[in-house]
Design a protein around this motif. Sequence first.
Motif, PDB file in Angstrom:
ATOM      1  N   THR A   1     -52.042 161.880  22.259  1.00 27.88           N
ATOM      2  CA  THR A   1     -51.370 161.744  20.975  1.00 27.88           C
ATOM      3  C   THR A   1     -51.391 160.287  20.521  1.00 27.88           C
ATOM      4  OG1 THR A   1     -49.196 161.384  21.973  1.00 27.88           O
ATOM      5  CG2 THR A   1     -49.816 163.659  21.507  1.00 27.88           C
ATOM      6  N   PRO A   2     -51.565 160.046  19.224  1.00 25.37           N
ATOM      7  CA  PRO A   2     -51.591 158.668  18.718  1.00 25.37           C
ATOM      8  C   PRO A   2     -50.344 157.877  19.072  1.00 25.37           C
ATOM      9  CG  PRO A   2     -52.387 160.197  17.043  1.00 25.37           C
ATOM     10  CD  PRO A   2     -51.847 161.039  18.158  1.00 25.37           C
ATOM     11  N   ASP A   3     -49.170 158.516  19.034  1.00 25.44           N
ATOM     12  CA  ASP A   3     -47.928 157.809  19.355  1.00 25.44           C
ATOM     13  C   ASP A   3     -47.937 157.304  20.797  1.00 25.44           C
ATOM     14  OD1 ASP A   3     -46.824 158.048  16.875  1.00 25.44           O
ATOM     15  OD2 ASP A   3     -45.526 159.753  17.371  1.00 25.44           O
TER      16      ASP A   3
ATOM     17  N   ARG B   1     -50.247 154.296  21.058  1.00 23.63           N
ATOM     18  CA  ARG B   1     -49.633 153.116  20.448  1.00 23.63           C
ATOM     19  C   ARG B   1     -48.525 152.550  21.336  1.00 23.63           C
ATOM     20  NH1 ARG B   1     -50.645 155.958  15.379  1.00 23.63           N
ATOM     21  NH2 ARG B   1     -48.654 157.054  15.549  1.00 23.63           N
ATOM     22  N   THR B   2     -47.735 153.434  21.929  1.00 23.69           N
ATOM     23  CA  THR B   2     -46.624 152.983  22.768  1.00 23.69           C
ATOM     24  C   THR B   2     -47.117 152.185  23.967  1.00 23.69           C
ATOM     25  OG1 THR B   2     -45.237 154.866  22.117  1.00 23.69           O
ATOM     26  CG2 THR B   2     -44.679 153.755  24.168  1.00 23.69           C
ATOM     27  N   VAL B   3     -48.108 152.706  24.673  1.00 25.76           N
ATOM     28  CA  VAL B   3     -48.596 152.008  25.860  1.00 25.76           C
ATOM     29  C   VAL B   3     -49.365 150.745  25.479  1.00 25.76           C
ATOM     30  CG1 VAL B   3     -50.788 153.258  26.059  1.00 25.76           C
ATOM     31  CG2 VAL B   3     -49.701 152.354  28.117  1.00 25.76           C
ATOM     32  N   SER B   4     -49.952 150.727  24.294  1.00 23.29           N
ATOM     33  CA  SER B   4     -50.668 149.540  23.831  1.00 23.29           C
ATOM     34  C   SER B   4     -49.703 148.424  23.446  1.00 23.29           C
ATOM     35  CB  SER B   4     -51.564 149.876  22.633  1.00 23.29           C
ATOM     36  OG  SER B   4     -52.549 150.827  22.963  1.00 23.29           O
ATOM     37  N   TRP B   5     -48.593 148.802  22.836  1.00 24.92           N
ATOM     38  CA  TRP B   5     -47.620 147.800  22.393  1.00 24.92           C
ATOM     39  C   TRP B   5     -46.955 147.110  23.596  1.00 24.92           C
ATOM     40  CZ3 TRP B   5     -46.529 145.624  17.815  1.00 24.92           C
ATOM     41  CH2 TRP B   5     -45.335 144.908  17.688  1.00 24.92           C
TER      42      TRP B   5
ATOM     43  N   VAL C   1     -47.225 155.593  32.815  1.00 22.27           N
ATOM     44  CA  VAL C   1     -46.629 155.476  31.483  1.00 22.27           C
ATOM     45  C   VAL C   1     -47.015 156.677  30.624  1.00 22.27           C
ATOM     46  CG1 VAL C   1     -46.572 154.139  29.355  1.00 22.27           C
ATOM     47  CG2 VAL C   1     -46.541 152.968  31.559  1.00 22.27           C
ATOM     48  N   LEU C   2     -48.280 157.067  30.686  1.00 29.31           N
ATOM     49  CA  LEU C   2     -48.726 158.222  29.893  1.00 29.31           C
ATOM     50  C   LEU C   2     -47.964 159.480  30.305  1.00 29.31           C
ATOM     51  CD1 LEU C   2     -52.614 157.711  29.868  1.00 29.31           C
ATOM     52  CD2 LEU C   2     -50.934 156.926  28.188  1.00 29.31           C
ATOM     53  N   ALA C   3     -47.815 159.681  31.604  1.00 29.83           N
ATOM     54  CA  ALA C   3     -47.103 160.863  32.089  1.00 29.83           C
ATOM     55  C   ALA C   3     -45.640 160.838  31.655  1.00 29.83           C
ATOM     56  CB  ALA C   3     -47.203 160.943  33.610  1.00 29.83           C
ATOM     57  N   ALA C   4     -45.047 159.637  31.629  1.00 31.72           N
ATOM     58  CA  ALA C   4     -43.656 159.511  31.207  1.00 31.72           C
ATOM     59  C   ALA C   4     -43.476 159.874  29.742  1.00 31.72           C
ATOM     60  CB  ALA C   4     -43.160 158.087  31.454  1.00 31.72           C
TER      61      ALA C   4
ATOM     62  N   LEU D   1     -42.144 151.743  16.456  1.00 27.55           N
ATOM     63  CA  LEU D   1     -43.091 150.635  16.432  1.00 27.55           C
ATOM     64  C   LEU D   1     -43.499 150.351  14.993  1.00 27.55           C
ATOM     65  CD1 LEU D   1     -45.415 151.629  19.415  1.00 27.55           C
ATOM     66  CD2 LEU D   1     -43.509 150.026  19.430  1.00 27.55           C
ATOM     67  N   PRO D   2     -43.876 149.126  14.705  1.00 32.38           N
ATOM     68  CA  PRO D   2     -44.403 148.838  13.371  1.00 32.38           C
ATOM     69  C   PRO D   2     -45.736 149.538  13.189  1.00 32.38           C
ATOM     70  CG  PRO D   2     -44.676 146.949  14.818  1.00 32.38           C
ATOM     71  CD  PRO D   2     -43.820 147.931  15.558  1.00 32.38           C
TER      72      PRO D   2
END
Length: 234
Positions: free
Chosen positions: A174-176, A179-183, A197-200, A134-135
């Motif tokens: 974790t920050p990553d 960020r992933t679920v937010s993007w 999604v978090l569990a994945a 992600l950017p």
Amino acid sequence: AATLEEAGKSRIAEEEFAAVLTRAPKPPKAEPWRRLSGMHALRGTRALAIARALWTARDAYARETDIAPGRTIPDSAIVAAAAANPASKGELSGVKAFTGRASRSELDRWWAAVEDGRTTEDLPRLRGTGEATLPPPRAWADRNPAADRRYKAARAAVVQRAEELDLPVENLLTPDTLRTVSWEPPAPIATETVGAVLAAHDARPWQVEETASIIAHAFVAAAQEPAAESNTES
């Protein structure tokens, strides 16, 4: 154990310990040598080839001797040698920035790597093939404003919950992962879908329980912000 029990965190600890024991190792990066500090200073594919060869030689030597790679020759030494493109072992030895505890004792090894980089026909690309990343969040406002609003709202909610639980925020989630679920959030946005999604992304059950709902609510609130601003302006 008594301290964890008193703080109500015994279950958290158990899940974290279990995760450490069962977590699969991360797959190796396609071109790990590109992570050398200072690589941006190199120009041309030949310099990159020398840096790659030196990184590979250093990694092999570190494995043989069981010494951290950076304690043999530092990244800065590799980059300096690659930039100098020495034509002989003597010239390599004369590169002032080519330092490190093994820079002279293993000079033959490093020169062999430089020669390989100088002569190989398998030149690397100027830019790596890259991995799906992600950017940086600072660029989100321009590149994906909706994701930026989601991330800021969810981040604030997660930080608040971490403070309530007396946990470092990165331990709560974790920050990553945030960020992933937010993007790219799930559809529809709900506690269950966000939790999936978090569990994945390897969030533990306790983390999902503590954060899925507040993240989902933050996303919904963030989605309403533009409408609220539009109504205010009109």
